[in-house]
Design a protein around this motif. Sequence first.
Motif, PDB file in Angstrom:
ATOM      1  N   PHE A 115       1.718  15.745   5.192  1.00 31.26           N
ATOM      2  CA  PHE A 115       2.211  14.766   6.103  1.00 31.26           C
ATOM      3  C   PHE A 115       1.221  13.851   6.525  1.00 31.26           C
ATOM      4  O   PHE A 115       1.717  12.779   7.412  1.00 31.26           O
ATOM      5  CB  PHE A 115       3.001  15.751   7.222  1.00 31.26           C
ATOM      6  N   PRO A 175      -2.709  12.881   8.368  1.00 32.01           N
ATOM      7  CA  PRO A 175      -3.651  13.334   9.242  1.00 32.01           C
ATOM      8  C   PRO A 175      -2.954  13.615  10.553  1.00 32.01           C
ATOM      9  O   PRO A 175      -1.888  12.741  10.849  1.00 32.01           O
ATOM     10  CB  PRO A 175      -4.777  12.332   9.252  1.00 32.01           C
ATOM     11  N   TYR A 215      12.859  -1.191  -0.001  1.00 27.05           N
ATOM     12  CA  TYR A 215      12.312   0.306  -0.009  1.00 27.05           C
ATOM     13  C   TYR A 215      13.276   1.068   0.570  1.00 27.05           C
ATOM     14  O   TYR A 215      13.427   2.284   0.262  1.00 27.05           O
ATOM     15  CB  TYR A 215      11.006   0.152   0.973  1.00 27.05           C
ATOM     16  N   SER A 249      -0.281  11.129  -3.445  1.00 21.57           N
ATOM     17  CA  SER A 249      -0.124  12.241  -2.441  1.00 21.57           C
ATOM     18  C   SER A 249      -1.352  13.465  -2.854  1.00 21.57           C
ATOM     19  O   SER A 249      -1.284  13.591  -4.120  1.00 21.57           O
ATOM     20  CB  SER A 249       1.251  12.802  -2.667  1.00 21.57           C
ATOM     21  N   GLN A 280       1.698   3.635  -3.434  1.00 14.88           N
ATOM     22  CA  GLN A 280       1.120   4.964  -3.301  1.00 14.88           C
ATOM     23  C   GLN A 280       2.252   5.940  -3.520  1.00 14.88           C
ATOM     24  O   GLN A 280       2.128   7.228  -4.171  1.00 14.88           O
ATOM     25  CB  GLN A 280       0.528   5.278  -2.129  1.00 14.88           C
ATOM     26  N   ARG A 311       0.772  -1.056  -0.007  1.00 15.02           N
ATOM     27  CA  ARG A 311      -0.034  -0.098   0.023  1.00 15.02           C
ATOM     28  C   ARG A 311       0.988   1.022  -0.034  1.00 15.02           C
ATOM     29  O   ARG A 311       0.775   2.146  -0.789  1.00 15.02           O
ATOM     30  CB  ARG A 311      -0.963  -0.216   1.483  1.00 15.02           C
ATOM     31  N   GLN A 312       1.886   1.499   0.973  1.00 16.78           N
ATOM     32  CA  GLN A 312       2.476   2.575   0.933  1.00 16.78           C
ATOM     33  C   GLN A 312       3.537   2.671  -0.142  1.00 16.78           C
ATOM     34  O   GLN A 312       3.767   3.854  -0.704  1.00 16.78           O
ATOM     35  CB  GLN A 312       3.361   2.512   2.395  1.00 16.78           C
TER      36      GLN A 312
HETATM   37  N1  BYC Z   1      -2.278  12.323   0.219  1.00 21.36           N
HETATM   38  O1  BYC Z   1      -2.839   6.392   8.822  1.00 21.36           O
HETATM   39  P1  BYC Z   1      -2.080   7.558   7.725  1.00 21.36           P
HETATM   40  C1  BYC Z   1       7.016  13.708  -3.655  1.00 21.36           C
HETATM   41  C2  BYC Z   1      -3.922   8.799   3.442  1.00 21.36           C
HETATM   42  S1  BYC Z   1       6.014  12.079  -3.631  1.00 21.36           S
HETATM   43  C3  BYC Z   1      -3.143  11.186   0.082  1.00 21.36           C
HETATM   44  O2  BYC Z   1      -1.193   8.385   8.513  1.00 21.36           O
HETATM   45  P2  BYC Z   1       0.236   6.137   6.855  1.00 21.36           P
HETATM   46  C4  BYC Z   1       7.159  14.461  -5.111  1.00 21.36           C
HETATM   47  C5  BYC Z   1      -3.078   7.413   3.852  1.00 21.36           C
HETATM   48  O3  BYC Z   1      -2.538   6.683   2.625  1.00 21.36           O
HETATM   49  C6  BYC Z   1       5.521  12.077  -2.128  1.00 21.36           C
HETATM   50  N2  BYC Z   1      -3.283  10.235   1.102  1.00 21.36           N
HETATM   51  O4  BYC Z   1      -1.323   6.682   6.830  1.00 21.36           O
HETATM   52  C7  BYC Z   1       6.865  13.694  -6.237  1.00 21.36           C
HETATM   53  C8  BYC Z   1      -4.189   6.354   4.498  1.00 21.36           C
HETATM   54  O5  BYC Z   1      -4.769   5.958   3.492  1.00 21.36           O
HETATM   55  P3  BYC Z   1      -5.122   4.350   3.437  1.00 21.36           P
HETATM   56  C9  BYC Z   1       4.720  11.022  -1.641  1.00 21.36           C
HETATM   57  C10 BYC Z   1      -2.744  10.666   2.277  1.00 21.36           C
HETATM   58  O6  BYC Z   1       0.558   5.398   5.593  1.00 21.36           O
HETATM   59  C11 BYC Z   1       7.113  14.389  -7.463  1.00 21.36           C
HETATM   60  C12 BYC Z   1      -4.753   7.641   5.237  1.00 21.36           C
HETATM   61  O7  BYC Z   1      -4.703   8.792   4.734  1.00 21.36           O
HETATM   62  N3  BYC Z   1       5.295  10.473  -0.323  1.00 21.36           N
HETATM   63  O8  BYC Z   1       7.180  14.237  -2.563  1.00 21.36           O
HETATM   64  O9  BYC Z   1       0.792   5.752   7.914  1.00 21.36           O
HETATM   65  C13 BYC Z   1       7.595  15.931  -7.573  1.00 21.36           C
HETATM   66  C14 BYC Z   1      -4.576   7.749   6.616  1.00 21.36           C
HETATM   67  O10 BYC Z   1      -3.192   8.265   6.930  1.00 21.36           O
HETATM   68  C15 BYC Z   1      -1.857  11.466   2.532  1.00 21.36           C
HETATM   69  C16 BYC Z   1       5.133   9.332   0.120  1.00 21.36           C
HETATM   70  O11 BYC Z   1       4.262   8.765  -0.566  1.00 21.36           O
HETATM   71  C17 BYC Z   1      -1.377  12.467   1.620  1.00 21.36           C
HETATM   72  N4  BYC Z   1      -0.870  13.719   1.856  1.00 21.36           N
HETATM   73  O12 BYC Z   1       0.989   7.756   6.574  1.00 21.36           O
HETATM   74  C18 BYC Z   1       7.732  16.413  -6.196  1.00 21.36           C
HETATM   75  C19 BYC Z   1       5.897   8.904   1.465  1.00 21.36           C
HETATM   76  N5  BYC Z   1      -1.677  11.484   3.913  1.00 21.36           N
HETATM   77  O13 BYC Z   1      -3.706   4.085   2.411  1.00 21.36           O
HETATM   78  C20 BYC Z   1       7.595  15.753  -4.973  1.00 21.36           C
HETATM   79  C21 BYC Z   1       5.784   7.624   1.705  1.00 21.36           C
HETATM   80  C22 BYC Z   1      -2.148  10.138   4.243  1.00 21.36           C
HETATM   81  O14 BYC Z   1      -5.000   3.620   4.575  1.00 21.36           O
HETATM   82  N6  BYC Z   1       4.568   7.549   2.499  1.00 21.36           N
HETATM   83  N7  BYC Z   1      -3.070   9.826   3.298  1.00 21.36           N
HETATM   84  O15 BYC Z   1      -6.137   4.160   2.508  1.00 21.36           O
HETATM   85  C23 BYC Z   1       4.168   7.696   3.919  1.00 21.36           C
HETATM   86  O16 BYC Z   1       5.239   8.261   4.533  1.00 21.36           O
HETATM   87  C24 BYC Z   1       3.000   7.527   4.361  1.00 21.36           C
HETATM   88  O17 BYC Z   1       2.098   6.717   3.936  1.00 21.36           O
HETATM   89  C25 BYC Z   1       2.095   8.883   4.829  1.00 21.36           C
HETATM   90  C26 BYC Z   1       0.693   8.479   5.344  1.00 21.36           C
HETATM   91  C27 BYC Z   1       2.782   9.683   5.961  1.00 21.36           C
HETATM   92  C28 BYC Z   1       1.986   9.619   3.497  1.00 21.36           C
END
Ligand code: BYC
Length: 371
Positions: free
Chosen positions: A252, A254, A201, A162, A94, A90-91
């Motif tokens: 960042f 919720p 990752y 995002s 996404q 998932r992460q």
């Molecule tokens: N947008 O329990 P939470 C870049 C969702 S690329 C949409 O806190 P988690 C760049 C979350 O998925 C940057 N959805 O979740 C590229 C969850 O839904 P699901 C991308 C969001 O996973 C090109 C629900 O809300 N970075 O910078 O513990 C040009 C509850 O959230 C968002 C990454 O993907 C959001 N903003 O923490 C320029 C980093 N926030 O999946 C720049 C990797 C939350 O349960 N990901 N949700 O249905 C992570 O670090 C984590 O997945 C998150 C969320 C901090 C984003």
Amino acid sequence: MIQKNRFSLKLCITVLICAFFYGSPAAMYTQSFNVPDGAATAKPVAAVPTAAQQQVLDAAQAKFDAVIDADGKIEPKDWMPEAYRKTLVRQISQHAHSEIVGMLPEGNWISRAPSLKRKAILIAKVQDEGGHGLYLYSAAETLGTSRDQMLDALHTGRAKYSSIFNYPTLTWADVGVIGWLVDGAAIMNQIPLCRCSYGPYARAMVRVCKEESFHQRQGFEALLAMMQGTPAQQAMVQDAVNRWWWKCLAMFGPPDSDSPNSVQGMRWGIKRISNDDLRQKFVDATVPQAKVLGVTLPDPDLKWNEERGHHDYGAIDWDEFWATVNGNGPCNKERLATRVKAHEDGAWVREAALAHAQKKAARQAAQQEAA
Ligand code: BYC
């Protein structure tokens, strides 16, 4: 000898786990036999593991927990709980989707960049984001999900990406602000991911972070040039900062109290720093940069709190964030439609690559046979 024993143990665990999760033929037969009516709506009954199977599962779980507790790395062929695998797919997927959708708002400005130098930098940056998507799809594929499955989830709106990429880039200053603030927020979130417990990752993130650091600097430098320009250019920068600031704070995720995935993600060493702590770090790091740039951050409540040793900041509009995450932001439909069209337009490239690979394999097989 040790190698052989390890292999036998792995094989034994794999066979038992397959039997446990997918059920033995006998269990499936009994289940279908018992529910002749409404079978389509009946939920499959999970097989109960035998004592021996449970023992093997417990041992595998204990080994996994020990690696996590020791801050070690889980690798693709290691046993892992299904929930850990699902969370990572998932992460990481996404994250990959965010990188390739993230190419669109800035890509929109390549043909309108104000100079050859800015155009070359922007082309390189957008290309880097595409590369990040590819490393991340590859990392997710090691968990047993195919790229087609991931892309299908994105194209049908089942997978998130995002929130930040669902806003328009109205002026050239938006491109600079995406570099400075969006990439700045991305680095803050992604540096801890270099220590993520899942090896592929974590390793992908090391390279991604190095490139993101260049992206952030080029954005800041582009804005600095504009801030040293005409009053109209300065106003353009301030306007872009005003429109992007709050969206970047929401990026960042919720608040920790409303983050369903955080506790488990932290326990597994996937997440290292919570959503709120990363957001705070970002605010604290950005305030002095805004001063150097000469822009105001659009928050009347933003002030240094001596007692906390951090900046206080105002309330984020979470309703607007969730509306955007759920597909109703200003550009969601446009972004998805553009991605789907790009994928469809690229079908001939995939077909040609496949045909080439098949021809090559056939040629090699024929050569081997002849030798
Ligand atoms: N947008 O329990 P939470 C870049 C969702 S690329 C949409 O806190 P988690 C760049 C979350 O998925 C940057 N959805 O979740 C590229 C969850 O839904 P699901 C991308 C969001 O996973 C090109 C629900 O809300 N970075 O910078 O513990 C040009 C509850 O959230 C968002 C990454 O993907 C959001 N903003 O923490 C320029 C980093 N926030 O999946 C720049 C990797 C939350 O349960 N990901 N949700 O249905 C992570 O670090 C984590 O997945 C998150 C969320 C901090 C984003």
